[in-house]
Motif scaffolding. Structure first.
Motif, PDB file in Angstrom:
ATOM      1  N   GLU A  73       0.824  -1.221   0.000  1.00  0.00           N
ATOM      2  CA  GLU A  73       0.000   0.000   0.000  1.00  0.00           C
ATOM      3  C   GLU A  73       0.856   1.268   0.000  1.00  0.00           C
ATOM      4  N   ASP A  74       2.044   1.195   0.614  1.00  0.00           N
ATOM      5  CA  ASP A  74       2.907   2.381   0.677  1.00  0.00           C
ATOM      6  C   ASP A  74       3.910   2.429  -0.470  1.00  0.00           C
ATOM      7  N   PHE A  75       3.804   1.510  -1.424  1.00  0.00           N
ATOM      8  CA  PHE A  75       4.783   1.448  -2.513  1.00  0.00           C
ATOM      9  C   PHE A  75       4.316   2.283  -3.699  1.00  0.00           C
ATOM     10  N   ASN A  76       5.245   3.085  -4.262  1.00  0.00           N
ATOM     11  CA  ASN A  76       4.905   3.814  -5.481  1.00  0.00           C
ATOM     12  C   ASN A  76       5.048   2.879  -6.689  1.00  0.00           C
ATOM     13  N   LEU A  77       4.689   3.400  -7.870  1.00  0.00           N
ATOM     14  CA  LEU A  77       4.666   2.546  -9.061  1.00  0.00           C
ATOM     15  C   LEU A  77       6.030   1.932  -9.364  1.00  0.00           C
ATOM     16  N   LEU A  78       7.093   2.754  -9.232  1.00  0.00           N
ATOM     17  CA  LEU A  78       8.453   2.245  -9.514  1.00  0.00           C
ATOM     18  C   LEU A  78       8.804   1.086  -8.593  1.00  0.00           C
ATOM     19  N   ALA A  79       8.478   1.243  -7.320  1.00  0.00           N
ATOM     20  CA  ALA A  79       8.799   0.201  -6.345  1.00  0.00           C
ATOM     21  C   ALA A  79       8.002  -1.065  -6.640  1.00  0.00           C
ATOM     22  N   ARG A  80       6.742  -0.899  -7.034  1.00  0.00           N
ATOM     23  CA  ARG A  80       5.912  -2.075  -7.357  1.00  0.00           C
ATOM     24  C   ARG A  80       6.462  -2.818  -8.574  1.00  0.00           C
ATOM     25  N   LEU A  81       6.857  -2.045  -9.597  1.00  0.00           N
ATOM     26  CA  LEU A  81       7.419  -2.674 -10.803  1.00  0.00           C
ATOM     27  C   LEU A  81       8.681  -3.460 -10.445  1.00  0.00           C
ATOM     28  N   ALA A  82       9.512  -2.870  -9.586  1.00  0.00           N
ATOM     29  CA  ALA A  82      10.758  -3.531  -9.189  1.00  0.00           C
ATOM     30  C   ALA A  82      10.466  -4.802  -8.385  1.00  0.00           C
ATOM     31  N   VAL A  83       9.443  -4.751  -7.552  1.00  0.00           N
ATOM     32  CA  VAL A  83       9.069  -5.943  -6.765  1.00  0.00           C
ATOM     33  C   VAL A  83       8.649  -7.072  -7.709  1.00  0.00           C
ATOM     34  N   ARG A  84       7.787  -6.754  -8.689  1.00  0.00           N
ATOM     35  CA  ARG A  84       7.307  -7.807  -9.611  1.00  0.00           C
ATOM     36  C   ARG A  84       8.466  -8.374 -10.422  1.00  0.00           C
ATOM     37  N   TRP A  85       9.347  -7.494 -10.909  1.00  0.00           N
ATOM     38  CA  TRP A  85      10.508  -7.952 -11.686  1.00  0.00           C
ATOM     39  C   TRP A  85      11.377  -8.862 -10.815  1.00  0.00           C
ATOM     40  N   THR A  86      11.606  -8.469  -9.582  1.00  0.00           N
ATOM     41  CA  THR A  86      12.466  -9.246  -8.681  1.00  0.00           C
ATOM     42  C   THR A  86      11.871 -10.631  -8.425  1.00  0.00           C
ATOM     43  N   GLN A  87      10.555 -10.688  -8.244  1.00  0.00           N
ATOM     44  CA  GLN A  87       9.908 -11.983  -7.988  1.00  0.00           C
ATOM     45  C   GLN A  87      10.168 -12.973  -9.122  1.00  0.00           C
ATOM     46  N   GLU A  88      10.279 -12.437 -10.356  1.00  0.00           N
ATOM     47  CA  GLU A  88      10.510 -13.323 -11.514  1.00  0.00           C
ATOM     48  C   GLU A  88      11.948 -13.830 -11.599  1.00  0.00           C
ATOM     49  N   GLN A  89      12.877 -13.136 -10.900  1.00  0.00           N
ATOM     50  CA  GLN A  89      14.299 -13.497 -11.040  1.00  0.00           C
ATOM     51  C   GLN A  89      14.763 -14.537 -10.028  1.00  0.00           C
ATOM     52  N   LEU A  90      14.064 -14.627  -8.895  1.00  0.00           N
ATOM     53  CA  LEU A  90      14.591 -15.412  -7.780  1.00  0.00           C
ATOM     54  C   LEU A  90      14.251 -16.894  -7.869  1.00  0.00           C
ATOM     55  N   THR A  91      15.138 -17.708  -7.323  1.00  0.00           N
ATOM     56  CA  THR A  91      14.886 -19.150  -7.225  1.00  0.00           C
ATOM     57  C   THR A  91      13.927 -19.377  -6.048  1.00  0.00           C
ATOM     58  N   PRO A  92      13.274 -20.551  -5.989  1.00  0.00           N
ATOM     59  CA  PRO A  92      12.411 -20.835  -4.829  1.00  0.00           C
ATOM     60  C   PRO A  92      13.180 -20.743  -3.516  1.00  0.00           C
ATOM     61  N   GLY A  93      14.439 -21.148  -3.510  1.00  0.00           N
ATOM     62  CA  GLY A  93      15.253 -21.077  -2.287  1.00  0.00           C
ATOM     63  C   GLY A  93      15.502 -19.638  -1.852  1.00  0.00           C
ATOM     64  N   GLN A  94      15.765 -18.769  -2.818  1.00  0.00           N
ATOM     65  CA  GLN A  94      15.995 -17.350  -2.498  1.00  0.00           C
ATOM     66  C   GLN A  94      14.705 -16.692  -1.995  1.00  0.00           C
ATOM     67  N   MET A  95      13.570 -17.051  -2.604  1.00  0.00           N
ATOM     68  CA  MET A  95      12.271 -16.525  -2.151  1.00  0.00           C
ATOM     69  C   MET A  95      11.989 -16.976  -0.713  1.00  0.00           C
ATOM     70  N   GLU A  96      12.295 -18.231  -0.430  1.00  0.00           N
ATOM     71  CA  GLU A  96      12.068 -18.784   0.909  1.00  0.00           C
ATOM     72  C   GLU A  96      12.949 -18.071   1.940  1.00  0.00           C
ATOM     73  N   TYR A  97      14.193 -17.759   1.534  1.00  0.00           N
ATOM     74  CA  TYR A  97      15.095 -17.041   2.437  1.00  0.00           C
ATOM     75  C   TYR A  97      14.483 -15.686   2.824  1.00  0.00           C
ATOM     76  N   LEU A  98      13.963 -14.943   1.829  1.00  0.00           N
ATOM     77  CA  LEU A  98      13.338 -13.643   2.120  1.00  0.00           C
ATOM     78  C   LEU A  98      12.103 -13.807   3.003  1.00  0.00           C
ATOM     79  N   ARG A  99      11.311 -14.851   2.707  1.00  0.00           N
ATOM     80  CA  ARG A  99      10.051 -15.064   3.426  1.00  0.00           C
ATOM     81  C   ARG A  99      10.287 -15.359   4.907  1.00  0.00           C
ATOM     82  N   THR A 100      11.425 -15.965   5.225  1.00  0.00           N
ATOM     83  CA  THR A 100      11.668 -16.382   6.607  1.00  0.00           C
ATOM     84  C   THR A 100      12.610 -15.433   7.370  1.00  0.00           C
ATOM     85  N   LEU A 101      12.977 -14.304   6.773  1.00  0.00           N
ATOM     86  CA  LEU A 101      13.812 -13.335   7.502  1.00  0.00           C
ATOM     87  C   LEU A 101      13.035 -12.813   8.715  1.00  0.00           C
TER      88      LEU A 101
END
Ligand code: ZN
Length: 246
Positions: A73-101
């Motif tokens: 909700e507090d993210f501007n358009l640039l930040a949202r675009l970067a989040v979506r792009w980042t989600q496409e680049q990461l492996t399941p292991g890297q996503m899991e690492y972020l999720r459990t920080l």
């Protein structure tokens, strides 16, 4: 014990490389205050380095967003675009690492680690006046914070908050000598996207024996980081702002 304090790397692999090189031999352990990803073109590389080389990490709002834990909700358009792009680049292991920080604050040795503030991981501590309200929540005299991408931080002594200074544009470092009976909220600055009008990568070294915090700035290959952002198809503004430090 000398600790390398890094924050807000924001997937800037070139800036992280320069910080690691500059800090070599200056520290015994490394800690990270969150926002490993978002904005930059090297999210996987940054996650892998932080996972392998740090003793403690707290999550940032961008880490949460990429992991699907923040409604953005507090993210501007640039930040949202970067989040979506980042989600496409990461492996399941890297996503899991972020999720459990873990959520900050985290008690680590004789200091606290937080992304935003000791009472709210998403709070921006921008002004000295804000500090008065968060010090009652502190469990240690020293808390390291990130989130604002502004190197320096604040002291709170005898009911009086004060802003600390960062290194001058011509200097590589500024040393702070910690005093007893003073509260410190210290920001190492952002490795990968400084917003304090100094485009150099920022970090800090905390020496618990000497009771000093050394703020450092280091030049890095900004042009290369910019080319990689554009090549990745990320918004051009995310590249151009790196040269301005804003
Ligand atoms: Zn950030």
């Amino acid at each position: 014990m000398r600790s390398l304090i890094i924050s807000d790397i924001h997937a800037n692999g070139e800036a992280l490389d320069a910080v690691i090189e500059d800090a070599r031999g200056r520290y015994d352990q490394a800690v990270c205050l969150g926002d490993l990803v978002g904005y930059g073109a090297s999210p996987g590389k940054v996650i892998d380095w932080v996972k392998a080389n740090t003793h403690a990490v707290v999550r940032g709002n961008h880490d949460k967003a990429v992991a699907g834990l923040d409604p953005m909700e507090d993210f501007n358009l640039l930040a949202r675009l970067a989040v979506r792009w980042t989600q496409e680049q990461l492996t399941p292991g890297q996503m899991e690492y972020l999720r459990t920080l873990p959520e900050g604050p985290l008690m680590h040795d004789d200091v606290e680690l937080a992304h935003g503030s000791p009472e709210d991981e998403d709070e921006y501590l921008l002004n000295a006046i804000d500090v008065e309200y968060v010090t009652p929540a502190m469990q240690r005299r020293v808390c390291f914070i990130g989130h604002t991408h502004m190197q320096g931080g604040f002291t709170f002594e005898k009911g009086r908050p004060e802003r600390l200074v960062k290194p001058k544009a011509s200097a590589p470092e500024a040393v702070l000598h910690l005093r007893p009976d003073v509260y410190y909220l210290l920001n190492p600055g952002s490795v990968g996207q400084p917003r304090d009008a100094d485009p150099r990568a920022a970090y800090a070294i905390y020496d618990s024996g000497e009771r000093t915090v050394t703020y450092r700035r280091v030049s890095y290959a900004i042009g290369e980081a910019q080319r990689n952002i554009v090549k990745a198809g990320l918004p051009e503004l995310l590249a151009s702002r790196l040269a301005l430090g804003r």
